[in-house]
Structure formats: C-alpha cells, structure tokens
Motif scaffolding. Structure first.
Motif, PDB file in Angstrom:
ATOM      1  N   ARG A 217      43.238  42.200  38.849  1.00  6.63           N
ATOM      2  CA  ARG A 217      42.089  41.319  38.663  1.00  6.63           C
ATOM      3  C   ARG A 217      41.054  41.987  37.768  1.00  6.63           C
ATOM      4  O   ARG A 217      40.855  43.199  37.815  1.00  6.63           O
ATOM      5  N   SER A 219      37.800  41.959  37.663  1.00  2.00           N
ATOM      6  CA  SER A 219      36.551  42.464  38.239  1.00  2.00           C
ATOM      7  C   SER A 219      36.623  42.374  39.753  1.00  2.00           C
ATOM      8  O   SER A 219      37.518  41.734  40.314  1.00  2.00           O
ATOM      9  N   ALA A 251      38.282  37.082  39.123  1.00  3.88           N
ATOM     10  CA  ALA A 251      37.745  38.172  39.939  1.00  3.88           C
ATOM     11  C   ALA A 251      38.511  38.318  41.242  1.00  3.88           C
ATOM     12  O   ALA A 251      39.022  37.343  41.799  1.00  3.88           O
ATOM     13  N   THR A 304      31.835  45.208  40.836  1.00  6.68           N
ATOM     14  CA  THR A 304      31.230  44.755  39.594  1.00  6.68           C
ATOM     15  C   THR A 304      29.907  44.061  39.874  1.00  6.68           C
ATOM     16  O   THR A 304      28.906  44.284  39.195  1.00  6.68           O
ATOM     17  N   THR A 394      28.710  39.770  35.800  1.00  3.04           N
ATOM     18  CA  THR A 394      30.033  40.353  35.666  1.00  3.04           C
ATOM     19  C   THR A 394      30.322  40.686  34.207  1.00  3.04           C
ATOM     20  O   THR A 394      30.788  41.782  33.883  1.00  3.04           O
TER      21      THR A 394
END
Length: 402
Positions: A217, A219, A251, A304, A394
């Motif tokens: 992923r 973040s 994410a 993040t 992000t």
C-alpha cells in the motif's frame, strides 16, 4: 495575569511571599519571573489521560532547560507512567497519584478515595523534600490544596477565584490553548518558553510494529474513532465512510484504540471492509487493544497521516511529528487544536447548544453543570471534506519523504 497571594496569607504550609517580590525577568508565552534558587527536586501535578500529559510536555522541557540539574517527578496516572517509560523526554520519574476527588477519580465518575492511601502518599512525598511543586491540573479548586500538602519549599500554578493561593499564581481562564497555559505556568517558575523537540519512539517498539505495515500500500493512515467524552466523538458510521474513501485511494488503514474501545474500532474496520471491493479489503484492520503505549507511539511515528477526533492518540501523533486531521467541537479547538496548518488540519463543529435539551454547552466546569446528555456535538462535519484533507496531507507527506 500573574497573581501573588495577598500579603500575610498563609497557604497552610508556608508564609506567602509579599506581592511584587518575584521580579519579571523576561517574556515567553507570558511573563517569565525570576527563578527560584537551590532547586534540585521538582514535582509536577498532572492527572488525567494521555492527551492531558502531552499538553504539559513543552512546559516540562522548559523547566528542564531552566533547571538542568533538577529532577522532574511527575505526579500522574498509569498511562502517564507508561508513556514516560516508553519514550525519551523531560520526566525523570513518575509517582502514581492516589484516588482523590478532583485529582484522580476511580473511573466512571467514582472517586473511590482511600483516605489511608492518600495519607501514605503525602507522607512519602513530603519525605522527598521537593524544592518546587507546580500545579498543572485545572483551576486549583481541588488540586491546589492537594499540591500544598506536598510540603514543597516553593509552589506555582493556576487558580480560579475560589481556589487556594499558591506562592505564584496564574489566573485560570478555561478557553486557552492548553500547552500555552502550562508554558505560562512554567514561566511563573522562571522557565522561558522554548520549542521542545519531538517525542521519539524507541527501537524495540519500532521493531514490534514493523510487521503491521503493508508494503503493497502506498501510505499508512492510522484512525482513532474514540474519545473520552462521547460528545467529542465523530459517529462510527462517519469514520467507516472515511476509511472506505481513504482505502480506495491506495492507503493502508489501521484502526487503533485502547481495550475499552476495541468493539468500536472493530465495528469501524469491519463495516469499512464489508463496503470495499475485494482487492481493498485486506488494507483495513483493527489493532485496538493489541498495542502497548510504546508500540502505539511507534505505529503513529511511522504513519503517513493520522485521522481522529479530539483524543489522546491524536495528541501523541502530533507530538511525534506525524501529520494529523482532527475533528473537533469548536470550544475544544481553543484548548487542544494544533496551531499550525502545514501538517495539521482541523475540522470544527460550531454547535453551541446540546442537541437534546438546548443547554448552552459553551459554559464549562464551575459556571454550569453538565446537562446530562452525551450526544455527539460534531455530527455536522462532512466526511468528504475530512477525507480530502487526509489525501492532501498524504500527498504532501509522501513528497517530503522522497
């Protein structure tokens, strides 16, 4: 306003210094008065939860800089002891407060005060012979008499008009940024305002949480849906919708909370996963109740962005340097909202009346009793706007990491 006690007032432990005897020697958030001499042992009274302690860290760092040879003993709660043990910071030791009215309750609003335990606590603390004791626990109605029983040579702290005088006093005005309030209090003891370093997680806790990260992923967003006061909680269904939107953008989302919040966190994670397409479902899970405070710090440090209502974990993320999106009732923004916007975004509910009975919820503490209703005050904050801020931060955070 810095208020010395009236001349001749006896605070029960020592004669008060005459008005005007503490010279102003500088300026921080507020006036910085002359330092006390011969200070080697400092006690700081601060009860409450995780966020309550984090509010005081700038002031504790300022005290450490002003009295570099002195030890700072925090009179706090178990979560405070756990955080101090799990991170490096200005606290040298923690002594657990006994259950005492207005200082530390026994949970669910019960004081459960044990008179013998209280007496034993004060006997032990007086034997420590503190040179300076600072009250950083509210307006002082209960905490100032408590502080005075420590028998310290010097005292300073906040007070409402109905509270006992300390040697140096700061008027307690409820709507003030909490870290600034305690920096002003430290200034009473001669500690100039400084910008404190960030808290840092420890390597062993980083290792313990490394396996939680999904490398596939882009973040990691950590979400905390809880808050001590139910009125400060964004509805679970809103958090669920937000988690879905964040996960769809690539994410990983981990939902956190303490053991008492495990059911809430699982509800958010499971409902979000059920709404996601199959390829995104593994991106969301709850780790509530699984992490000790040091591991939570390590996870937040690696995140993040963090998304949360006004809560202790959000304050911890901010103290660790992690960008946050916070969902606040407007009154709490004055006290607890992050001041910068490059790393922190704030969404405010402007509700000023209880949604059930219409009581004015801006009146606090000693000015008006709680109306008895705990319905959320932040329902009106839109999910789409919150998700957009998470995505914006992000993108900024990932760009800075390149």
């Amino acid at each position: 306003m810095v208020v010395p006690p009236p001349a001749g007032t006896n605070n029960g432990m020592q004669a008060a210094r005459p008005a005007g005897s503490a010279r102003r020697v500088g300026q921080g958030v507020g006036p910085v008065l002359e330092k006390f001499t011969g200070v080697e042992r400092i006690a700081v009274l601060r009860g409450g939860g995780l966020g309550d302690l984090i509010y005081t860290y700038p002031a504790l760092y300022a005290l450490k800089a002003a009295y570099p040879t002195a030890t700072i003993t925090l009179l706090g709660t178990p979560i405070h002891a756990a955080l101090a043990a799990a991170t490096d910071g200005p606290i040298d030791a923690v002594e657990l407060l006994p259950f005492a009215e207005g200082v530390r309750d026994g949970g669910s609003g019960n004081t459960d005060e044990d008179e013998q335990a209280v007496e034993d606590f004060f006997a032990s603390m007086r034997a420590r012979k503190f040179d300076l004791a600072l009250q950083m626990h509210g307006g002082g109605r209960y905490s100032n008499p408590f502080l005075l029983r420590l028998g310290a040579r010097h005292t300073a702290g906040t007070r409402t008009k109905d509270a006992r005088f300390l040697e140096r006093n700061l008027d307690y005005v409820y709507y003030q940024n909490e870290p600034d309030r305690w920096l002003e209090t430290a200034g009473l003891a001669g500690a100039p305002t400084i910008i404190p370093p960030l808290l840092r997680a420890r390597d062993e806790h980083r290792r313990n949480t490394a396996t939680l990260r999904n490398p596939d992923r882009a973040s990691l967003v950590v979400v905390h849906p809880g808050a001590t006061d139910p009125r400060r909680r964004w509805p679970a269904s809103y958090f669920t919708e937000a988690v879905v939107g964040i996960a769809l953008e690539g994410a990983q989302v981990l939902v956190v909370g303490d053991r008492s919040e495990k059911a809430l966190a699982q509800e958010v994670a499971e409902c979000a996963a059920a709404k996601l397409p199959a390829e995104h479902r593994d991106a969301v899970r709850s780790v509530a109740g699984e992490l000790e405070i040091g591991e939570l710090a390590a996870l937040l440090e690696s995140a993040t962005v963090m998304l949360a209502s006004d809560s202790g974990p959000r304050h911890l993320a901010q103290a660790l340097g992690t960008p946050t999106v916070g969902i606040f009732w407007v009154g709490n923004v004055f006290n607890a909202g992050a001041r910068g916007r490059s790393q922190h975004r704030i969404h405010m509910s402007w509700v000023t009346e209880c949604p059930v009975c219409g009581a004015d919820v801006t009146q606090v503490g000693w000015t008006a009793p709680h109306c008895g209703h705990d319905d959320t005050l932040i329902r009106g904050i839109a999910v789409a706007a919150v998700v957009q801020d998470v995505l914006d931060l992000t993108a900024t955070s990932l760009l800075l990491q390149e």
